[in-house]
Design a protein around this motif. Structure first.
Motif, mmCIF file in Angstrom:
data_model
loop_
_atom_site.group_PDB
_atom_site.id
_atom_site.type_symbol
_atom_site.label_atom_id
_atom_site.label_comp_id
_atom_site.label_asym_id
_atom_site.label_seq_id
_atom_site.Cartn_x
_atom_site.Cartn_y
_atom_site.Cartn_z
ATOM 1 N N LEU A 141 0.862 -1.176 0.000
ATOM 2 C CA LEU A 141 0.000 0.000 0.000
ATOM 3 C C LEU A 141 0.900 1.228 0.000
ATOM 4 N N ILE A 142 0.702 2.112 -0.971
ATOM 5 C CA ILE A 142 1.492 3.335 -1.087
ATOM 6 C C ILE A 142 0.596 4.541 -0.832
ATOM 7 N N LEU A 143 1.037 5.431 0.040
ATOM 8 C CA LEU A 143 0.329 6.684 0.318
ATOM 9 C C LEU A 143 1.242 7.834 -0.075
ATOM 10 N N SER A 144 0.847 8.574 -1.105
ATOM 11 C CA SER A 144 1.762 9.560 -1.696
ATOM 12 C C SER A 144 1.483 10.988 -1.251
ATOM 13 N N GLY A 145 1.449 11.201 0.058
ATOM 14 C CA GLY A 145 1.451 12.554 0.581
ATOM 15 C C GLY A 145 0.108 13.164 0.888
ATOM 16 N N ASP A 146 0.171 14.322 1.562
ATOM 17 C CA ASP A 146 -1.004 14.969 2.145
ATOM 18 C C ASP A 146 -1.784 13.946 2.956
ATOM 19 N N LEU A 147 -1.068 13.350 3.881
ATOM 20 C CA LEU A 147 -1.663 12.347 4.749
ATOM 21 C C LEU A 147 -2.655 12.980 5.714
ATOM 22 N N THR A 148 -2.457 14.255 6.024
ATOM 23 C CA THR A 148 -3.298 14.945 7.003
ATOM 24 C C THR A 148 -3.908 16.208 6.419
ATOM 25 N N LEU A 149 -4.889 16.748 7.124
ATOM 26 C CA LEU A 149 -5.581 17.935 6.630
ATOM 27 C C LEU A 149 -4.632 19.120 6.512
ATOM 28 N N GLU A 150 -3.979 19.470 7.620
ATOM 29 C CA GLU A 150 -3.028 20.587 7.605
ATOM 30 C C GLU A 150 -1.771 20.276 8.425
ATOM 31 N N GLY A 151 -1.397 19.005 8.476
ATOM 32 C CA GLY A 151 -0.159 18.648 9.150
ATOM 33 C C GLY A 151 -0.241 18.596 10.666
ATOM 34 N N GLU A 152 -1.439 18.443 11.220
ATOM 35 C CA GLU A 152 -1.576 18.367 12.669
ATOM 36 C C GLU A 152 -0.844 17.118 13.185
ATOM 37 N N LYS A 153 -0.043 17.290 14.208
ATOM 38 C CA LYS A 153 0.706 16.168 14.763
ATOM 39 C C LYS A 153 -0.223 15.071 15.256
ATOM 40 N N LYS A 154 -1.322 15.461 15.887
ATOM 41 C CA LYS A 154 -2.290 14.479 16.381
ATOM 42 C C LYS A 154 -2.875 13.661 15.237
ATOM 43 N N SER A 155 -3.155 14.293 14.108
ATOM 44 C CA SER A 155 -3.697 13.570 12.951
ATOM 45 C C SER A 155 -2.678 12.575 12.412
ATOM 46 N N HIS A 156 -1.407 12.975 12.332
ATOM 47 C CA HIS A 156 -0.354 12.056 11.884
ATOM 48 C C HIS A 156 -0.272 10.847 12.811
ATOM 49 N N GLU A 157 -0.275 11.083 14.092
ATOM 50 C CA GLU A 157 -0.131 9.987 15.050
ATOM 51 C C GLU A 157 -1.321 9.035 14.978
ATOM 52 N N SER A 158 -2.514 9.578 14.828
ATOM 53 C CA SER A 158 -3.710 8.731 14.750
ATOM 54 C C SER A 158 -3.728 7.925 13.458
ATOM 55 N N LEU A 159 -3.340 8.545 12.355
ATOM 56 C CA LEU A 159 -3.296 7.822 11.090
ATOM 57 C C LEU A 159 -2.279 6.695 11.157
ATOM 58 N N ALA A 160 -1.116 6.960 11.732
ATOM 59 C CA ALA A 160 -0.091 5.921 11.847
ATOM 60 C C ALA A 160 -0.620 4.721 12.626
ATOM 61 N N GLU A 161 -1.377 4.965 13.679
ATOM 62 C CA GLU A 161 -1.955 3.868 14.446
ATOM 63 C C GLU A 161 -2.873 3.019 13.569
ATOM 64 N N LYS A 162 -3.617 3.656 12.698
ATOM 65 C CA LYS A 162 -4.493 2.913 11.794
ATOM 66 C C LYS A 162 -3.679 2.085 10.791
ATOM 67 N N LEU A 163 -2.556 2.633 10.335
ATOM 68 C CA LEU A 163 -1.750 1.937 9.336
ATOM 69 C C LEU A 163 -1.119 0.667 9.891
ATOM 70 N N TYR A 164 -0.934 0.611 11.196
ATOM 71 C CA TYR A 164 -0.382 -0.611 11.783
ATOM 72 C C TYR A 164 -1.299 -1.803 11.560
ATOM 73 N N ARG A 165 -2.597 -1.571 11.429
ATOM 74 C CA ARG A 165 -3.518 -2.670 11.142
ATOM 75 C C ARG A 165 -3.175 -3.319 9.797
ATOM 76 N N VAL A 166 -2.813 -2.488 8.836
ATOM 77 C CA VAL A 166 -2.476 -3.002 7.508
ATOM 78 C C VAL A 166 -1.175 -3.779 7.565
ATOM 79 N N GLU A 167 -0.178 -3.235 8.250
ATOM 80 C CA GLU A 167 1.101 -3.927 8.395
ATOM 81 C C GLU A 167 0.921 -5.257 9.122
ATOM 82 N N GLU A 168 0.085 -5.270 10.156
ATOM 83 C CA GLU A 168 -0.143 -6.504 10.902
ATOM 84 C C GLU A 168 -0.825 -7.569 10.052
ATOM 85 N N ALA A 169 -1.501 -7.146 8.992
ATOM 86 C CA ALA A 169 -2.119 -8.090 8.054
ATOM 87 C C ALA A 169 -1.118 -8.588 7.014
ATOM 88 N N GLY A 170 0.143 -8.176 7.141
ATOM 89 C CA GLY A 170 1.184 -8.641 6.238
ATOM 90 C C GLY A 170 1.328 -7.825 4.970
#
Length: 505
Positions: free
Chosen positions: A162-191
């Motif tokens: 899975l490739i995500l090519s930028g603008d991961l967050t609305l305006e670069g909020e640190k909290k949004s980055h951290e929350s999104l990263a937590e969600k992405l771990y679900r994908v990694e855990e699925a291999g």
């Protein structure tokens, strides 16, 4: 014979002396979604295509654009190789099959411009709603749900990456980055490996904000160092090479493919909209391409900003500064395909000589029809690219959601986006004196419909209707006094075929 082709010839010559290889019969391809905007965008409704060279399909003319002939394929495999298929299993290939002599090596899902916004940063009050309704079409109100639905769909589809090519967050909020990263771990855990790069909104963005009632208040933004730390497990720590001057890196996808994740953002000292590549990073790029050629690897570059002038209107902010230098480098090393986002519009094109690198720009996941790209890598060195839409409705039902907008997302999304575009148009036209109110409404209705189709990459479907609409003539007259007049003309001139499908040979 080009460099990489010659290298592969030398590598395979010994094996060719021992084996006589005939073309194996394969039923191949994915079925990317290509429905009309008024139809369901959540189905895999258009079959893939096979061609000798990369081109787009011109369905408005009923024939191909370019030199090649296309035939439909189906999303099944008689040889057992992995073919991506939407979870609902639907496609409208008509049961047709084509015997072709290639195998599927990898399937990649790519999404861009998620603009994820953590729900804790808003109370969904009037200032937040104003931002959504008078923004650029991002469904920020439901971006948490759209993101969850998308990631669950990725896990069901089981791509090779899975490739995500930028603008991961609305305006670069640190909290949004951290929350999104937590969600992405679900994908990694699925291999499924996840690879990310930043977009122009993500780093050192002083516009990072939270919303309370009538107020838009500052939120903590994200530094380059924090970005890498937050997403270290999504490409950076697994990279075979990392550019020390930027957040660019190279990831080894398989024995034949490398993904070059290019950081094209300008965020020192603060974030800028436009894209550029540091002079020193160009040296790193060439080193990586030369090394890949020596090892007979195909390289797929991915960036946030566009390589080519995909939009003649927004060149300065969308196209990489001095991008012709990168085009020349990629052509020199026989790179066939470049993937990007940023534009929020689904689009594809080839470098001006019509012989060089192709670019596929995937539209924003946050903007209806909430599309993502599917890239199939074949063993003959060709690529097939198409788009699917997130099935928000199925996700909402499965999770017991009660919101009508989610349960009937296909009914919600087009009126929402057209309403945003209508507001854009009325704002622009209200600044022009002496345009009667009824004419402004007619022009805005046309603009909203045309721009909706343009964002989907299917404006060609309504081109003739637009040309015969009296409101289009109004745009050619009164509309030229606004910032949108030239944009309307450009959309019509660019509406020549479907930008959701591409074969690169």
């Amino acid at each position: 014979m080009k460099r990489k082709q010659w290298k592969r010839f030398l590598t395979c010559a010994g094996a060719a002396a021992l084996l006589t290889c005939g073309g194996c019969s394969r039923t191949a391809g994915i079925s990317p979604s290509d429905t009309k905007p008024e139809e369901s965008q959540t189905e895999a409704s258009v079959s893939g295509t096979e061609a000798e060279t990369g081109t787009n399909i011109d369905e408005s003319a009923g024939e191909t654009v370019g030199e090649t002939v296309f035939s439909p394929t189906v999303p099944e495999s008689s040889s057992g190789e992995q073919i991506l298929e939407k979870p609902n299993g639907e496609s409208d290939d008509g049961g047709q099959e084509e015997e072709v002599s290639y195998q599927i090596i990898e399937n990649i899902i790519l999404a861009t411009d998620i603009h994820y916004f953590d729900p804790s940063l808003t109370d969904y009050g009037p200032r937040f709603q104003e931002m959504v309704e008078y923004g650029d079409g991002k469904v920020v109100t439901y971006i948490d749900e759209i993101t969850d639905a998308f990631l669950e769909e990725v896990i069901q589809l089981r791509p090779n990456a899975l490739i995500l090519s930028g603008d991961l967050t609305l305006e670069g909020e640190k909290k949004s980055h951290e929350s999104l990263a937590e969600k992405l771990y679900r994908v990694e855990e699925a291999g499924i490996p996840v690879l990310v790069i930043p977009g122009n909104h993500d780093i050192n963005n002083k516009r990072a904000a939270r919303y309370e009632g009538e107020q838009r208040l500052p939120a903590e933004y994200t530094t380059p160092e924090e970005f890498r730390r937050i997403y270290r497990d999504f490409g950076y720590d697994e990279a075979i090479s990392e550019d020390v001057r930027s957040l660019s890196y190279v990831y080894q996808l398989d024995e034949e493919h490398r993904i070059m994740m290019l950081d094209t953002c300008q965020y020192r000292p603060v974030a800028k909209v436009g894209g550029a590549i540091l002079s020193e990073t160009y040296y790193w790029i060439e080193e990586q391409l030369e090394e890949a050629w020596e090892e007979a690897m195909d390289v797929i570059p991915v960036a946030h900003h566009n390589l080519l002038e995909e939009s003649k209107i927004y060149v300065d902010d969308c196209t990489i500064e001095h991008g012709e230098q990168l085009v020349n480098i990629l052509d020199e090393w026989d790179v066939k395909l470049f993937l990007s986002g940023h534009l929020h519009v689904q689009h594809t094109m080839r470098s001006e000589d019509n012989r060089g690198v192709w670019e596929a720009v995937t539209s924003s996941l946050a903007t209806p029809a909430c599309q993502y790209g599917v890239l199939t890598c074949r063993d003959d060195g060709s690529y097939q690219y198409g788009t699917w839409s997130v099935d928000v409705e199925s996700w909402a039902r499965e999770h017991g959601r009660k919101e009508r907008d989610l349960l009937e997302f296909r009914k919600f999304q087009e009126p929402f986006l057209r309403r945003v575009f209508y507001n854009q148009s009325m704002t622009a036209l209200n600044a022009v004196p002496d345009i009667p109110e009824d004419r402004k409404k007619q022009m805005s209705d046309l603009y909203a419909r045309l721009n909706y189709y343009y964002y989907q990459g299917t404006a060609y479907q309504i081109k003739n209707e637009v040309l015969s609409d009296p409101a289009y003539l109004m745009w050619l007259n009164e509309g030229t006094l606004t910032v949108l007049g030239e944009y309307v003309e450009y959309i019509v001139s660019d509406a020549v075929h479907d930008y959701n499908r591409l074969i690169v040979d």
